[in-house]
Design an enzyme around this catalytic site. Structure first.
Site, PDB file in Angstrom:
ATOM      1  N   ARG A 158      -1.838  22.114  15.019  1.00 51.42           N
ATOM      2  CA  ARG A 158      -2.137  22.989  13.879  1.00 51.42           C
ATOM      3  C   ARG A 158      -1.252  22.591  12.722  1.00 51.42           C
ATOM      4  O   ARG A 158      -0.035  22.526  12.874  1.00 51.42           O
ATOM      5  CB  ARG A 158      -1.779  24.450  14.211  1.00 51.42           C
ATOM      6  CG  ARG A 158      -2.591  25.065  15.241  1.00 51.42           C
ATOM      7  CD  ARG A 158      -2.438  26.566  15.230  1.00 51.42           C
ATOM      8  NE  ARG A 158      -1.074  27.074  15.239  1.00 51.42           N
ATOM      9  CZ  ARG A 158      -0.764  28.355  15.199  1.00 51.42           C
ATOM     10  NH1 ARG A 158      -1.712  29.259  15.132  1.00 51.42           N
ATOM     11  NH2 ARG A 158       0.476  28.752  15.228  1.00 51.42           N
ATOM     12  N   THR A 169      -1.490  25.249   6.737  1.00 50.73           N
ATOM     13  CA  THR A 169      -2.866  25.795   6.664  1.00 50.73           C
ATOM     14  C   THR A 169      -3.305  26.441   7.973  1.00 50.73           C
ATOM     15  O   THR A 169      -4.304  27.164   7.993  1.00 50.73           O
ATOM     16  CB  THR A 169      -3.864  24.668   6.361  1.00 50.73           C
ATOM     17  OG1 THR A 169      -3.830  23.740   7.460  1.00 50.73           O
ATOM     18  CG2 THR A 169      -3.509  23.921   5.085  1.00 50.73           C
ATOM     19  N   ASP A 227       6.298  29.430  21.156  1.00 47.53           N
ATOM     20  CA  ASP A 227       5.591  28.162  21.002  1.00 47.53           C
ATOM     21  C   ASP A 227       5.510  27.488  22.368  1.00 47.53           C
ATOM     22  O   ASP A 227       6.515  27.019  22.911  1.00 47.53           O
ATOM     23  CB  ASP A 227       6.351  27.283  19.987  1.00 47.53           C
ATOM     24  CG  ASP A 227       5.578  26.013  19.673  1.00 47.53           C
ATOM     25  OD1 ASP A 227       5.208  25.279  20.614  1.00 47.53           O
ATOM     26  OD2 ASP A 227       5.336  25.752  18.477  1.00 47.53           O
ATOM     27  N   ASP A 241       6.779  23.814  22.662  1.00 45.67           N
ATOM     28  CA  ASP A 241       8.246  23.734  22.600  1.00 45.67           C
ATOM     29  C   ASP A 241       8.878  24.222  23.902  1.00 45.67           C
ATOM     30  O   ASP A 241       9.868  23.649  24.374  1.00 45.67           O
ATOM     31  CB  ASP A 241       8.773  24.592  21.439  1.00 45.67           C
ATOM     32  CG  ASP A 241       8.620  23.887  20.094  1.00 45.67           C
ATOM     33  OD1 ASP A 241       8.340  22.672  20.090  1.00 45.67           O
ATOM     34  OD2 ASP A 241       8.772  24.555  19.063  1.00 45.67           O
TER      35      ASP A 241
HETATM   36  C1  PRP Z   1      -0.617  25.335  19.868  1.00 42.84           C
HETATM   37  C2  PRP Z   1      -1.406  25.658  21.117  1.00 42.84           C
HETATM   38  C3  PRP Z   1      -2.836  25.496  20.661  1.00 42.84           C
HETATM   39  C4  PRP Z   1      -2.767  25.971  19.235  1.00 42.84           C
HETATM   40  C5  PRP Z   1      -3.313  27.356  19.170  1.00 42.84           C
HETATM   41  O1  PRP Z   1      -0.527  23.990  19.661  1.00 42.84           O
HETATM   42  O2  PRP Z   1      -1.081  24.849  22.207  1.00 42.84           O
HETATM   43  O3  PRP Z   1      -3.325  24.180  20.740  1.00 42.84           O
HETATM   44  O4  PRP Z   1      -1.382  25.985  18.853  1.00 42.84           O
HETATM   45  O5  PRP Z   1      -3.348  27.807  17.880  1.00 42.84           O
HETATM   46  P1  PRP Z   1      -4.700  28.149  17.126  1.00 42.84           P
HETATM   47  O6  PRP Z   1      -5.538  28.946  18.087  1.00 42.84           O
HETATM   48  O7  PRP Z   1      -4.235  28.951  15.948  1.00 42.84           O
HETATM   49  O8  PRP Z   1      -5.361  26.871  16.722  1.00 42.84           O
HETATM   50  P2  PRP Z   1       0.288  23.364  18.438  1.00 42.84           P
HETATM   51  O9  PRP Z   1      -0.614  23.191  17.265  1.00 42.84           O
HETATM   52  O10 PRP Z   1       1.534  24.145  18.229  1.00 42.84           O
HETATM   53  O11 PRP Z   1       0.592  21.890  18.927  1.00 42.84           O
HETATM   54  P3  PRP Z   1       1.528  21.391  20.125  1.00 42.84           P
HETATM   55  O12 PRP Z   1       0.839  21.793  21.413  1.00 42.84           O
HETATM   56  O13 PRP Z   1       1.531  19.924  19.928  1.00 42.84           O
HETATM   57  O14 PRP Z   1       2.878  22.027  19.988  1.00 42.84           O
HETATM   58  N1  URA Z   2       0.694  28.315  19.495  1.00 43.79           N
HETATM   59  C1  URA Z   2       1.701  28.655  20.343  1.00 43.79           C
HETATM   60  O1  URA Z   2       2.263  27.796  21.030  1.00 43.79           O
HETATM   61  N2  URA Z   2       2.076  29.942  20.389  1.00 43.79           N
HETATM   62  C2  URA Z   2       1.478  30.893  19.660  1.00 43.79           C
HETATM   63  O2  URA Z   2       1.860  32.070  19.764  1.00 43.79           O
HETATM   64  C3  URA Z   2       0.446  30.520  18.785  1.00 43.79           C
HETATM   65  C4  URA Z   2       0.054  29.229  18.746  1.00 43.79           C
END
Ligand code: PRP
Ligand code: URA
Length: 209
Positions: A103, A107, A199, A202
């Protein structure tokens, strides 16, 4: 909510509590998530197609079963990777595709950066894995990519979902089932699920500052 299936097994509830706890360190978070994923896989595959076969025990011949559905797991990178181990533990013949998506922090829109799928995508049952369904942007985009590549039977599997994300995903793709272990209250102004677990990427990979 239509198309939403809540996995509310007591063992899942216990594990989700540990995953929500901010004191749970990465190494435990990973192993608990893996165990939870196996429990989720059990629920998500309750209607899997099986065929009767015969099997010979040390004493006599009897009937047994093999799974005939072809399963394709598609984790959304990164956090979806945390669910793969638990799923393949109970679905050892599953194939694994990957969708790299993050994400944009400003945005909140999903950006895809890696796609790789097995040939069987068009015929199999595709289980999209991502622990977090927040705004639903990543999930809806991932399912659109999979449909464009020919996937027909798709289920979305999350650990924690926000009502906003479930609504968006169900509206964009009314033909798919959405599984989650908890439907949380809401998103905060940064798109994080409340109460959520923070997160997920993380916490799995230990990358929080
Ligand atoms: C997180 C999660 C989803 C997304 C959900 O990933 O694992 O893929 O956010 O958010 P949304 O429903 O608002 O799209 P992130 O974008 O943080 O990436 P990462 O897994 O690489 O940390
Ligand atoms: N992605 C995450 O990892 N945690 C949240 O709460 C939302 C999006």
């Amino acid at each position: 909510m239509k198309n939403l299936i809540l996995i509310d097994h007591p063992l899942v509830k216990r594990d989700l509590t540990l995953l929500r706890d901010k004191r749970t360190p990465s190494h435990l978070f990973r192993s608990i998530l893996r165990r939870t994923a196996s429990l989720m896989a059990y629920e998500v595959t309750h209607d899997l197609k099986i065929t009767k076969v015969s099997v010979v025990t040390p004493l006599e011949k009897t009937k047994g079963y093999v799974v005939t559905d072809s399963i394709i797991l598609v984790p959304i990178l990164r956090a979806g990777l945390g669910l793969v181990g638990g799923f393949v533990e109970v679905l050892p013949n599953a194939r694994v595709g990957h969708i790299g998506m993050y994400r944009d922090e400003e945005t909140l829109k999903p950006v895809d950066y890696y796609l790789k799928f097995p040939k069987q995508l068009k015929k199999g049952l595709v289980l999209v894995l991502d622990p977090m369904l927040a705004t639903g942007g990543s999930a809806a985009a991932a399912v659109s990519v999979l449909k464009k590549k020919g996937a027909k039977k798709i289920r979305f599997i999350s650990l924690v979902a926000a009502p906003e994300g479930v609504r968006l995903l169900a509206r964009t793709h009314p033909d798919i089932l959405i599984f989650t272990c908890a439907l949380d209250r809401q998103l905060n102004d940064k798109g994080y699920i409340l109460p959520g677990l923070g997160d997920a990427g993380d916490r799995i990979f230990g990358t929080a500052e």
